[in-house]
Design a protein around this motif. Structure first.
Motif: not given
Length: 399
Positions: A373-396
């Motif tokens: 998921i991280g690789k797909r986000l980086i290649e797409a130029g997308k940057s989720p909020d860091p707090e969401l990364v830590v707390n999201a029940p499902d990274l997808k």
């Protein structure tokens, strides 16, 4: 057009295959100093050293494939000089002409300074097949191994040696392991994993010298300690192999300097893989990775054939240690914020690197979902909020 590639590693093999796939029907020659056809290097310090992979599985292509493609492999032959004016390469077996030349000379292991004992029998490096073939018989259960260097190669070798039953101590001169390549949070996970498997890790421990006369007997540290050793592995990094390019007057800057097409300062000479540096985000970098060798090798092949395509790296790396897999997407250089997400297992989780709110890299230990998921986000130029990364029940959901 006569195309010659100097070097017979991953970049050379990928380049040659792409040239044929792209329609090049003229002479195509690979000159390699080793006696074996192009092979994978990453398994050398892992499955091959452990004995779980044989040479047949290391080879990138079969002998028949090279013959069917009409690619001449000149193995066990070292290129010694380039005559740029005559477009002629000298080797220790003769010479050959070229119209386009590609340098895929790779990198060579750094050695300890003269007088520190690095030349003693029993001291090994890990870079080539012959290096590992010399080392493997020495890794016998009960022996004492000291690994000098806490980068990926050193850590992988330490893990293999512990699995084989050796007493292992890893020494790192810097304040912590993985200091040049990963965040402290990633290093913490890896250190704890190694210690749980019985590897002693000494950080901020400078080497005075390797001791012994006819064979290594130990490693003396600058603080006065002496570590007994039957075998020593030095894994203190690599240097780009630029000698033949430098002697030919080709511009060198942290490797063979290329433009974003992979062309060197000589219009007829290209470079790819670990030996090549290229412009990226306002700096000049090298990628010491399989992915970089493949992608840059293929880009250079396309551009030799006239594509005029910029090389756009998509960095990814991996490291197998014990039964764990560390996967890395992107480059964390220049980060100004890090967040960490816990994984499911005892030794696992992910570290997310940000620069000015932009996600630039992810390290994932035993967490394939976070890596993908991280690789797909980086290649797409997308940057989720860091707090969401830590707390999201499902990274997808971040996608």
């Amino acid at each position: 057009m006569r195309i010659v590639i100097i070097g017979a590693g991953q970049a050379a093999a990928s380049m040659a295959a792409r040239l044929r796939a792209g329609g090049h029907e003229g002479p195509l020659t690979i000159v390699g100093a080793e006696p074996v056809a192009p092979y994978q290097r990453p398994p050398l310090s892992k499955a091959y050293l452990l004995g779980d992979m044989g040479l047949d599985r290391l080879l990138l292509r079969s002998d028949d494939w090279w013959k069917d493609q009409g690619i001449e492999l000149r193995l066990n032959e070292r290129a010694t000089a380039i005559d740029r004016a005559a477009r002629l390469i000298a080797t220790d077996h003769g010479s050959l002409p070229y119209d386009a030349l590609a340098l895929a000379t790779g990198a060579t292991p750094k050695r300890l300074p003269a007088g520190m004992g690095g030349e003693l029998p029993g001291v090994h490096v890990i870079r080539s097949l012959s290096d590992v073939d010399a080392l493997a018989p020495q890794l016998q259960a009960g022996r004492r191994l000291v690994v000098i260097g806490g980068g990926y190669i050193g850590l992988e070798a330490a893990a293999v040696a512990r699995k084989l039953g050796l007493d292992v101590t890893l020494v790192e001169a810097a304040p912590r392991i993985l200091g040049r390549v990963a965040a402290a949070e990633t290093a913490d996970m890896v250190r704890e994993m190694h210690r749980s498997h019985g590897v002693r890790i000494l950080e901020a421990a400078g080497i005075e010298r390797i001791t012994g006369t006819d064979h290594v007997t130990g490693v003396a540290l600058q603080d006065g300690r002496n570590l007994p050793a039957d075998v020593v592995i030095t894994g203190i990094g690599v240097l780009p192999d630029v000698a033949i390019a430098h002697e030919a007057g080709i511009h060198i800057d942290n490797g063979i300097a290329t433009d974003d097409r992979g062309r060197s300062s000589d219009p007829a000479i290209w470079a790819a893989g670990d030996c090549a540096s290229f412009p990226w985000r306002g700096q000049r970098i090298r990628l010491e990775s399989v992915g970089g060798a493949i992608d840059m090798g293929e880009t250079v092949a396309d551009n030799i054939l006239g594509a005029d395509r910029a090389y756009e790296p998509k960095p990814w790396f991996w490291s197998d240690q014990f039964d764990a897999k560390l996967q890395i997407a992107g480059l964390g250089t220049g980060h100004d914020r890090i967040v960490q997400r816990k994984g499911d297992g005892m030794h696992g989780g992910s570290v997310w690197y940000y620069h000015m709110d932009q996600l630039i890299a992810v390290d994932a230990l035993n967490d394939a979902r976070a890596y993908m998921i991280g690789k797909r986000l980086i290649e797409a130029g997308k940057s989720p909020d860091p707090e969401l990364v830590v707390n999201a029940p499902d990274l997808k959901a971040l996608l």
